[in-house]
Design a protein around this motif. Sequence first.
Motif, PDB file in Angstrom:
ATOM      1  N   LEU A 111      27.778 -29.468  40.075  1.00  0.00           N
ATOM      2  CA  LEU A 111      27.888 -29.050  38.633  1.00  0.00           C
ATOM      3  C   LEU A 111      28.174 -27.516  38.358  1.00  0.00           C
ATOM      4  O   LEU A 111      27.333 -26.594  38.823  1.00  0.00           O
ATOM      5  N   ALA A 112      29.389 -27.069  38.237  1.00  0.00           N
ATOM      6  CA  ALA A 112      29.876 -25.756  38.052  1.00  0.00           C
ATOM      7  C   ALA A 112      29.114 -24.872  37.055  1.00  0.00           C
ATOM      8  O   ALA A 112      28.452 -25.363  36.257  1.00  0.00           O
ATOM      9  N   PRO A 113      28.834 -23.546  37.554  1.00  0.00           N
ATOM     10  CA  PRO A 113      28.184 -22.640  36.438  1.00  0.00           C
ATOM     11  C   PRO A 113      28.869 -22.655  35.093  1.00  0.00           C
ATOM     12  O   PRO A 113      29.992 -22.874  35.139  1.00  0.00           O
ATOM     13  N   LEU A 114      27.916 -22.420  34.174  1.00  0.00           N
ATOM     14  CA  LEU A 114      28.439 -22.541  32.765  1.00  0.00           C
ATOM     15  C   LEU A 114      29.132 -23.674  32.498  1.00  0.00           C
ATOM     16  O   LEU A 114      30.479 -23.692  32.263  1.00  0.00           O
ATOM     17  N   SER A 115      28.765 -24.896  32.615  1.00  0.00           N
ATOM     18  CA  SER A 115      29.322 -26.326  32.235  1.00  0.00           C
ATOM     19  C   SER A 115      28.387 -27.203  31.418  1.00  0.00           C
ATOM     20  O   SER A 115      27.268 -26.939  31.726  1.00  0.00           O
ATOM     21  N   TYR A 116      29.061 -27.968  30.738  1.00  0.00           N
ATOM     22  CA  TYR A 116      28.578 -29.041  29.993  1.00  0.00           C
ATOM     23  C   TYR A 116      28.970 -30.508  30.481  1.00  0.00           C
ATOM     24  O   TYR A 116      30.233 -30.749  30.771  1.00  0.00           O
ATOM     25  N   VAL A 142      12.570 -20.710  32.189  1.00  0.00           N
ATOM     26  CA  VAL A 142      13.614 -21.423  31.682  1.00  0.00           C
ATOM     27  C   VAL A 142      14.512 -22.387  32.918  1.00  0.00           C
ATOM     28  O   VAL A 142      14.965 -21.449  33.692  1.00  0.00           O
ATOM     29  N   ASP A 143      14.540 -23.507  32.748  1.00  0.00           N
ATOM     30  CA  ASP A 143      15.404 -24.086  33.843  1.00  0.00           C
ATOM     31  C   ASP A 143      16.765 -23.793  33.612  1.00  0.00           C
ATOM     32  O   ASP A 143      17.511 -23.801  32.392  1.00  0.00           O
ATOM     33  N   TYR A 144      17.514 -23.380  34.785  1.00  0.00           N
ATOM     34  CA  TYR A 144      18.741 -23.225  34.909  1.00  0.00           C
ATOM     35  C   TYR A 144      19.670 -24.461  34.387  1.00  0.00           C
ATOM     36  O   TYR A 144      20.687 -24.383  33.907  1.00  0.00           O
ATOM     37  N   ARG A 193      23.304 -23.990  33.103  1.00  0.00           N
ATOM     38  CA  ARG A 193      23.191 -22.457  32.429  1.00  0.00           C
ATOM     39  C   ARG A 193      23.423 -21.115  33.371  1.00  0.00           C
ATOM     40  O   ARG A 193      23.358 -20.170  32.886  1.00  0.00           O
ATOM     41  N   HIS A 194      23.582 -21.372  34.675  1.00  0.00           N
ATOM     42  CA  HIS A 194      23.577 -20.406  35.723  1.00  0.00           C
ATOM     43  C   HIS A 194      24.902 -19.737  35.352  1.00  0.00           C
ATOM     44  O   HIS A 194      26.082 -20.195  35.176  1.00  0.00           O
ATOM     45  N   LEU A 195      24.853 -18.185  35.524  1.00  0.00           N
ATOM     46  CA  LEU A 195      26.019 -17.432  35.332  1.00  0.00           C
ATOM     47  C   LEU A 195      27.028 -17.862  36.275  1.00  0.00           C
ATOM     48  O   LEU A 195      28.332 -17.731  36.077  1.00  0.00           O
TER      49      LEU A 195
END
Length: 501
Positions: free
Chosen positions: A489-494, A405-407, A428-430
């Motif tokens: 792009l920050a972790p856990l960001s949309y 699964v791509d992060y 999606r990276h934590l």
Amino acid sequence: MKVNAAIHRAFEIGRIDDRLYAAFIEHMGRAIYSGIYEPGHPQADANGFRRDVAQMVRDLNIPAIRYPGGNFVSAYNWEDGIGPKEDRPVRLDLAWRSKESNQVGINEFAVWAEELGLDMMLAVNLGSRGISDARNFMEYVNHPSGTYWSDLRRSHGVEAPYNVKMWCLGNEMDGPWQIGHKEAKEYGRLADETAKALRQLTPGAEMIVCGSSNDEMPTYPDWERGVLEECYENVDYISLHKYFGNSSRDTLNFFGKVEETGRYIQAIAGVIDFVKAKKRAKNDVYICFDEWNVWYHKRAQDSENWKSWDWPEAPALLEEDYNFEDALFIGCLLNEFIRRSDRVKIACIAQLVNVIAPIRAEADGPAWRQSIYWPYQMASLYGRGTALRVSVDGPTYNCTVADDVDYLDVAATHDEQAGTVSLFIVNRHLDETADLRLALTGFEAATLIDHQVIEGHDLRATNGPGSEPIAPVKGQGVAVEDGTLGGALAPLSYHVVRLKV
């Protein structure tokens, strides 16, 4: 983490049907009553519909809405919702063990839909009823005049027909919980004959046949094969449903369920192709993913409640409180629909207001936008035109439901008429920032129009009445240079990045 990606102007997936961003609303819980409709509310209009809720719906820019169900439709008599309101019967709704006042029926709902510019996708009851009632319903809705049902509509104050083009042939007929549940061949035959009858009344009407209620059904995917073998030439879409949860609090596995959805779509696309080849058919059948959303926060609790309560009217039911994690997941899921837009032409978030919904509204109180509202709105506003293939080369992870699964989840659209490219990106990276370099082949002269981001929230944070902290803000640190989009792009960001091309 470093991520290299690329799009190419000529590498297209397919044209995105605007109805990929449709919605669904059912006579269930408070979706209708004290959701979109609440006479006496300070925000109610002359027809009893809430203006505050209507404006939030309008801002989503959705093109169509599925109505009136859902499980509700399989024991619904549409005639109960027409004529003078004081004469309408109160019925027991077997689907959700509640009372239905029938104060909102097809004519009231049509007024609301027209006010908001929504095309109606109407479902007929093929559970407790059949071809004759479906035909009568369409005649009431679509025939101009000069017949019993069309003239009855006119006597109810509706001179012009609604000319509804989208018709769902029942709901979740593979499910043993469904009133009038049927076997695949039995249902396929009924759907075929119903479709033929309805097309006599409205040539060119689009017919949507029931596929699996979810991809964990024991009859999946053979159900789709059996149904389509009976009705392939007379239908246009087969419906899929899927709901998602994270009861285990495993965030990465939750996000990985998007890959599971891709496999679901791919499998049913294969079944469609098999049946088309077997029948030597000329027409194409596409996928209508007409129920999808996150649903788990209150599912177990409410499932116990509604099975035992004593037939209340418009009870609070499945009113999920969506969090930041859910918003990130919905962003990824919408990306998957864009990537599969060659096969998925219609998709309906389930539902629109109060019941597992992006919009919540208190009775006699305020309305607010939940966290999932925003990625849904961003995709609906900017995910139009043509879907482009995206090549992503970066770190991946394995989880229970999927491997590799791509992060970094990326989807891209090209709106040639507007001269824009839109990129929808979820990191999606934590805990790792993504250093992205995305080549814009064929769009070398692109310039940045806008960058919106949702980030920096606790995964369990939610929005509520009077407080909507989870919402897009202006992004920083993304730029276009020499035909390449780059940024951290920050972790856990949309992110939504829009380019002029």
